[in-house]
Design a protein around this motif. Sequence first.
Motif, PDB file in Angstrom:
ATOM      1  N   GLY A 232      19.732 -39.438   0.452  1.00 20.77           N
ATOM      2  CA  GLY A 232      18.491 -40.085   0.795  1.00 20.77           C
ATOM      3  C   GLY A 232      17.288 -38.244   0.566  1.00 20.77           C
ATOM      4  N   LEU A 233      18.187 -37.285   1.236  1.00 17.19           N
ATOM      5  CA  LEU A 233      17.708 -35.759   1.167  1.00 17.19           C
ATOM      6  C   LEU A 233      18.626 -35.201   1.069  1.00 17.19           C
ATOM      7  CD1 LEU A 233      15.218 -35.042   1.359  1.00 17.19           C
ATOM      8  CD2 LEU A 233      15.120 -34.372   3.862  1.00 17.19           C
ATOM      9  N   ILE A 234      18.686 -33.937   0.117  1.00 19.50           N
ATOM     10  CA  ILE A 234      20.061 -33.179   0.935  1.00 19.50           C
ATOM     11  C   ILE A 234      18.761 -31.628   1.641  1.00 19.50           C
ATOM     12  CG2 ILE A 234      20.206 -30.788  -0.820  1.00 19.50           C
ATOM     13  CD1 ILE A 234      20.624 -33.157  -2.863  1.00 19.50           C
ATOM     14  N   LEU A 235      18.884 -30.751   2.750  1.00 21.48           N
ATOM     15  CA  LEU A 235      18.888 -29.788   3.363  1.00 21.48           C
ATOM     16  C   LEU A 235      19.566 -28.881   2.844  1.00 21.48           C
ATOM     17  CD1 LEU A 235      18.440 -30.647   7.022  1.00 21.48           C
ATOM     18  CD2 LEU A 235      16.512 -30.605   4.790  1.00 21.48           C
ATOM     19  N   SER A 236      18.353 -27.515   2.293  1.00 15.82           N
ATOM     20  CA  SER A 236      19.528 -26.462   1.442  1.00 15.82           C
ATOM     21  C   SER A 236      19.065 -25.375   2.868  1.00 15.82           C
ATOM     22  CB  SER A 236      19.285 -25.950   0.417  1.00 15.82           C
ATOM     23  OG  SER A 236      18.524 -26.056   0.032  1.00 15.82           O
ATOM     24  N   GLN A 237      19.608 -24.414   3.041  1.00 16.67           N
ATOM     25  CA  GLN A 237      19.155 -23.151   3.671  1.00 16.67           C
ATOM     26  C   GLN A 237      18.371 -22.230   3.067  1.00 16.67           C
ATOM     27  OE1 GLN A 237      21.566 -20.683   7.151  1.00 16.67           O
ATOM     28  NE2 GLN A 237      21.421 -19.305   5.539  1.00 16.67           N
ATOM     29  N   ALA A 238      17.037 -21.853   3.564  1.00 17.60           N
ATOM     30  CA  ALA A 238      15.840 -20.781   3.458  1.00 17.60           C
ATOM     31  C   ALA A 238      16.159 -19.519   3.466  1.00 17.60           C
ATOM     32  CB  ALA A 238      14.523 -21.158   3.231  1.00 17.60           C
ATOM     33  N   ARG A 239      15.785 -18.687   2.619  1.00 20.28           N
ATOM     34  CA  ARG A 239      16.057 -16.651   3.066  1.00 20.28           C
ATOM     35  C   ARG A 239      14.796 -17.059   4.253  1.00 20.28           C
ATOM     36  NH1 ARG A 239      14.209 -12.187   1.141  1.00 20.28           N
ATOM     37  NH2 ARG A 239      12.942 -13.323  -1.076  1.00 20.28           N
ATOM     38  N   GLY A 240      15.243 -16.277   4.994  1.00 19.24           N
ATOM     39  CA  GLY A 240      14.013 -16.136   6.202  1.00 19.24           C
ATOM     40  C   GLY A 240      14.432 -15.951   7.224  1.00 19.24           C
ATOM     41  N   THR A 241      13.501 -15.452   8.173  1.00 16.32           N
ATOM     42  CA  THR A 241      13.692 -16.253   9.547  1.00 16.32           C
ATOM     43  C   THR A 241      11.982 -16.404  10.026  1.00 16.32           C
ATOM     44  OG1 THR A 241      13.689 -13.511   9.835  1.00 16.32           O
ATOM     45  CG2 THR A 241      15.829 -14.335   9.465  1.00 16.32           C
ATOM     46  N   ASP A 242      12.742 -16.700  11.436  1.00 14.08           N
ATOM     47  CA  ASP A 242      11.361 -16.658  12.460  1.00 14.08           C
ATOM     48  C   ASP A 242      10.325 -17.837  11.895  1.00 14.08           C
ATOM     49  OD1 ASP A 242      12.243 -14.216  13.809  1.00 14.08           O
ATOM     50  OD2 ASP A 242      10.941 -13.013  12.122  1.00 14.08           O
ATOM     51  N   GLY A 243      10.788 -18.580  11.167  1.00 17.64           N
ATOM     52  CA  GLY A 243       9.399 -19.774  10.776  1.00 17.64           C
ATOM     53  C   GLY A 243       9.171 -19.651   9.084  1.00 17.64           C
ATOM     54  N   THR A 244       9.328 -18.111   8.352  1.00 15.72           N
ATOM     55  CA  THR A 244       9.242 -18.199   7.362  1.00 15.72           C
ATOM     56  C   THR A 244      10.588 -18.687   5.981  1.00 15.72           C
ATOM     57  OG1 THR A 244       8.600 -15.716   7.372  1.00 15.72           O
ATOM     58  CG2 THR A 244       9.229 -16.118   5.772  1.00 15.72           C
ATOM     59  N   VAL A 245       9.843 -19.423   5.263  1.00 16.64           N
ATOM     60  CA  VAL A 245      10.709 -20.152   4.323  1.00 16.64           C
ATOM     61  C   VAL A 245      10.563 -19.296   2.900  1.00 16.64           C
ATOM     62  CG1 VAL A 245      11.348 -22.204   3.100  1.00 16.64           C
ATOM     63  CG2 VAL A 245      10.904 -22.044   5.689  1.00 16.64           C
ATOM     64  N   PHE A 246      11.632 -18.643   2.295  1.00 20.13           N
ATOM     65  CA  PHE A 246      10.812 -18.667   1.176  1.00 20.13           C
ATOM     66  C   PHE A 246      11.543 -19.656  -0.299  1.00 20.13           C
ATOM     67  CE2 PHE A 246      11.875 -14.366   3.286  1.00 20.13           C
ATOM     68  CZ  PHE A 246      11.144 -13.716   2.651  1.00 20.13           C
ATOM     69  N   THR A 247      10.519 -19.773  -1.319  1.00 19.91           N
ATOM     70  CA  THR A 247      10.923 -20.954  -1.500  1.00 19.91           C
ATOM     71  C   THR A 247      11.620 -20.816  -3.066  1.00 19.91           C
ATOM     72  OG1 THR A 247       8.886 -20.918  -2.235  1.00 19.91           O
ATOM     73  CG2 THR A 247       9.636 -22.391  -0.662  1.00 19.91           C
ATOM     74  N   THR A 248      12.300 -21.412  -3.498  1.00 24.93           N
ATOM     75  CA  THR A 248      12.779 -21.674  -5.231  1.00 24.93           C
ATOM     76  C   THR A 248      12.616 -22.645  -6.068  1.00 24.93           C
ATOM     77  OG1 THR A 248      14.915 -22.035  -4.346  1.00 24.93           O
ATOM     78  CG2 THR A 248      14.258 -19.826  -4.841  1.00 24.93           C
ATOM     79  N   ASN A 249      12.478 -23.496  -7.167  1.00 25.95           N
ATOM     80  CA  ASN A 249      12.706 -23.949  -7.617  1.00 25.95           C
ATOM     81  C   ASN A 249      14.779 -25.147  -7.292  1.00 25.95           C
ATOM     82  OD1 ASN A 249      13.697 -22.844  -9.627  1.00 25.95           O
ATOM     83  ND2 ASN A 249      13.517 -24.163 -11.349  1.00 25.95           N
ATOM     84  N   GLY A 250      13.627 -26.301  -7.618  1.00 24.63           N
ATOM     85  CA  GLY A 250      15.264 -26.931  -8.039  1.00 24.63           C
ATOM     86  C   GLY A 250      15.408 -28.045  -8.542  1.00 24.63           C
ATOM     87  N   ALA A 251      14.451 -27.572  -9.651  1.00 21.35           N
ATOM     88  CA  ALA A 251      14.635 -28.420 -10.624  1.00 21.35           C
ATOM     89  C   ALA A 251      14.445 -28.161 -11.944  1.00 21.35           C
ATOM     90  CB  ALA A 251      14.490 -30.340 -10.709  1.00 21.35           C
ATOM     91  N   SER A 252      14.461 -28.054 -13.485  1.00 20.83           N
ATOM     92  CA  SER A 252      13.346 -27.667 -14.230  1.00 20.83           C
ATOM     93  C   SER A 252      12.283 -28.636 -14.162  1.00 20.83           C
ATOM     94  CB  SER A 252      14.193 -27.980 -15.596  1.00 20.83           C
ATOM     95  OG  SER A 252      13.379 -27.972 -17.176  1.00 20.83           O
ATOM     96  N   TYR A 253      11.330 -27.548 -14.857  1.00 22.06           N
ATOM     97  CA  TYR A 253       9.893 -28.127 -15.409  1.00 22.06           C
ATOM     98  C   TYR A 253      10.060 -28.555 -16.441  1.00 22.06           C
ATOM     99  CZ  TYR A 253      10.692 -23.057 -16.809  1.00 22.06           C
ATOM    100  OH  TYR A 253      10.762 -22.328 -17.451  1.00 22.06           O
ATOM    101  N   ALA A 254      10.958 -28.689 -17.388  1.00 22.34           N
ATOM    102  CA  ALA A 254      10.916 -29.383 -18.551  1.00 22.34           C
ATOM    103  C   ALA A 254      10.983 -30.467 -18.389  1.00 22.34           C
ATOM    104  CB  ALA A 254      12.333 -29.294 -19.399  1.00 22.34           C
ATOM    105  N   ASP A 255       9.594 -31.277 -19.353  1.00 19.02           N
ATOM    106  CA  ASP A 255       9.426 -32.632 -19.729  1.00 19.02           C
ATOM    107  C   ASP A 255      10.330 -33.370 -19.820  1.00 19.02           C
ATOM    108  OD1 ASP A 255       9.470 -31.435 -22.090  1.00 19.02           O
ATOM    109  OD2 ASP A 255       8.470 -32.514 -23.123  1.00 19.02           O
ATOM    110  N   THR A 256      11.968 -32.525 -20.256  1.00 22.09           N
ATOM    111  CA  THR A 256      13.152 -33.650 -20.504  1.00 22.09           C
ATOM    112  C   THR A 256      14.139 -33.511 -19.239  1.00 22.09           C
ATOM    113  OG1 THR A 256      13.883 -31.914 -21.547  1.00 22.09           O
ATOM    114  CG2 THR A 256      12.980 -33.435 -23.253  1.00 22.09           C
ATOM    115  N   ALA A 257      13.418 -32.756 -18.492  1.00 25.14           N
ATOM    116  CA  ALA A 257      14.668 -32.648 -17.227  1.00 25.14           C
ATOM    117  C   ALA A 257      14.759 -33.478 -16.728  1.00 25.14           C
ATOM    118  CB  ALA A 257      13.862 -31.620 -16.279  1.00 25.14           C
TER     119      ALA A 257
END
Lengths: 522, 522
Positions: A227-252
């Motif tokens: 249903g959903l994956i939760l991964s731990q973000a870098r950051g504390t105090d309500g600050t969430v650093f983000t990344t991508n979780g999949a490719s942006y390629a049209d063929t991803a």
Amino acid sequence: MKLKLLYTCMALTGLAASAFAQEPVDAAAVAKIREEGLNHSKVMDIAFNITDVSGPRLSNSPGLKRAQDWAVNQLKEWGLANAKLEAWGKFGKGWEVQKNYAAITVPYYHAIIAIPKAWTPGTNGAIKGEVVLVKADSIADLEKYKGNLAGKVVIFDTKPLTERSFKPDASRYTDEELDKMAQATAAPRGGNRNNAFDPNSPMMVARRKMIAMRAAMSTFFVEQKVGLILSQARGTDGTVFTTNGASYADTAKAVAPELETSSEDFQRILRLVKAGKKVEMEADVKTEFFTKDLQGYNVLAEIPGTDKKLKDQVIMIGGHFDSWHAGTGATDNAAGSAVMMEAMRILKAIGFKPKRTIRIGLWSSEEQGLYGSRGYVANHLGDPKTMELKPEHAKLDAYYNLDNGTGKIRGVYLQGDSLAGPIFKAWLEPFKDLGATTITVGNTGGTDHLSYDALGLPGFQFIQDGIDYNTRTHHSNQDTYERLIEDDLKQAATIVASFVYHTSERKDMIPRKELPKAAPAR
Amino acid sequence: MKLKLLYTCMALTGLAASAFAQEPVDAAAVAKIREEGLNHSKVMDIAFNITDVSGPRLSNSPGLKRAQDWAVNQLKEWGLANAKLEAWGKFGKGWEVQKNYAAITVPYYHAIIAIPKAWTPGTNGAIKGEVVLVKADSIADLEKYKGNLAGKVVIFDTKPLTERSFKPDASRYTDEELDKMAQATAAPRGGNRNNAFDPNSPMMVARRKMIAMRAAMSTFFVEQKVGLILSQARGTDGTVFTTNGASYADTAKAVAPELETSSEDFQRILRLVKAGKKVEMEADVKTEFFTKDLQGYNVLAEIPGTDKKLKDQVIMIGGHFDSWHAGTGATDNAAGSAVMMEAMRILKAIGFKPKRTIRIGLWSSEEQGLYGSRGYVANHLGDPKTMELKPEHAKLDAYYNLDNGTGKIRGVYLQGDSLAGPIFKAWLEPFKDLGATTITVGNTGGTDHLSYDALGLPGFQFIQDGIDYNTRTHHSNQDTYERLIEDDLKQAATIVASFVYHTSERKDMIPRKELPKAAPAR
């Protein structure tokens, strides 16, 4: 009154600098630029439009398109020529968040702070599910979860983050740190992304194994209808650093929905599950992909040169315009973009008719690999792999980049181009009172000046105070308008405008390093 | 080996202390307490149960009831006597959040970080509405909004918060600061809440005007069927400090739903609206009230005294068990509660049979006005207004409180009871190596020792390192388990256990200040 005193001060400084560095400084021009940049600034209004008004500017997202359209119109309105969007090549899918909600419901209700990973799908409506801790060191370990994960929320055993709150988030360079930079004698190895690693080194073998494991897990979770994956973000105090979780390629390949979760919320859930407590969640995440136009675009505009002999020579300034998606990319890099737009505005406002042509480039897809600036360079200047150069290469005088947050300019990284040192030293003289003094032969990596440097062109990034870029804002949900320090951005725009002015009026182009060699064919 | 060395060390320290302060210290007991408290601690497990497992513990909420039931059972399990919930009087309604979602949808989607104000209603299902900036300095100013606010999201023009990230969030007391505290000669005016203000002073007149304005606005917004109010929370970086938005009284008037919004999200919306941009939001907030039992309860348990002459005398320790609702009240005050429970556990674990009775009180409704401890004091000890005392007053030896976050104990506030100074000085001697050294005659206010102090009873709060209590955790959504510093809590529990041990075995009770006078009848 204030203006006149300032002008006198500048004139004296200008003379002193010329005597020292044998490089002329136009004190009258500096005074005009300072007056416009420091006392009639529009930089915060520009930044407001890039951040608050446009929203997050992930590559090829509607937010980036809003900001790009605004920028083209704004540059036109200031009277710049050839303001336009220019395609640099194929990027891939656009993506944006359209709903983002997740909460613990058992053992009690608590809405969590979490951000969808870029280019991941949504939950396809509201879901409810139990949290399952997946422990798998190998692909075989996944077997035991087969048939048990449908509709569940998956987490992994992840170490808590180290607390760092006894140190301040924000800082500026000390005099000692700047002195040390100034004393560097050789350019350390920079962030040039063409460096190759030995494919058989233990690091690369381990890396390939990890990538294979991740790919297998990703496929497994999709097959198992997690249903959903939760991964731990870098950051504390309500600050969430983000990344991508999949490719942006049209063929991803398809992946499961995934939220980068604030460390506090993630660890609370993890502690409960590890203690054998049942945790249930509800979530409703909607994301949309945009596939109609896979091209990436840069914003370009210019002040045409007016000197018959020199107008074909081009000075470029720029910074990347795209951002990550959780904040509004204020320090990364609305700050640099706003400063560069403001520098162009200042030069127009003082009625400057440059000898050479001055062009601004606001790049896209920097965050995924400097693609916008690399595309521009490939289309206009040459190929850094083969070192096949285009005619424009000979005419490109210098490129100045800004992309290290909101901090004011403290100097320039020469990127190994030591011949430029005395020139820039002289040009910084009138800005000593604003804290910009340091020339280092050293490199800095990670952003768009590298695209020029890779072709042996003079491509420079300014030294900036770090403020809270690395600790709080860089790629985080807290990279928002309030992180911008108005005085610092005004200072930066003023200095950039002055550098561009002097580059344009200089007798010769900025001296170049030796041309790099073409990469050996593999 | 480590234990034996420690014991010897303690014995020496104990002798030295006795010689210095003429107050006996039982070095063997201190060694046992240190061994149990520092090397066999359960304090983090206790804190985990109070925070993560129970959830937020707002007065009379289901979370507080879960934690209270757990505590009573745990105290029983450790072998304490008379472990129970005891009603202290009428509090009011319980309340909890059952859904919390809000997002900007125009000009683009962005889910905001915001927390329902305590005791406010929900939105009665999902709503969508435009954001309206209400500017009203007087009740008459509200007229112009009549008929225009139904279903809308209301905000107010609120100043941005000042950035403070150049300073660390967390700190400990320096030696200089502790010396200064130790040198205080008179108890400064404390936080005694019986102090009366002149009702005709300009401050009180302005305050009454503000309260009337707020009440009128509140009524107006309910009448106008406002969809949601957003107010700016204190806090930055995703940290949201919370308060209540309505009374918990069962007779409280209806108010509109209200979210305390992270300063970054609030200011983004405000900037957009002030710039004339249309902002639309969606929200779904559900809160529930609990009115079946309006009584407030404290957790009580004891280790009965064993000395025939002294067992009716009672030493109390405690801290408040209730919290605000956005985090899990880790530093405020699971920390103090866990330390006090752990101190009781340590004393049971070392097989201590105290001369006097030792009782723990975990109070409720401290956050609304020290009500739990005041209720206990009123029911058992006397009335601080009339100074009519009950028989138990003569038998209450001392009360020790802990409620200033996760920081270790650095000493004791005497609360003006200077006769206790040399006693506590001696009792701190064996804990010099753990950083606890300072006795100040000064006061500290704001928590439950004041309920005892108001009756002239020796009621003490320990001096604790502040860490990030005032900057980050106190009443915020970031007051969660990870803010707890294990070593500090172990140290505090060990010192409290030793203080309680020595109070119980002392020849005489702790000397008292003069009895306060009854308040003049109004």
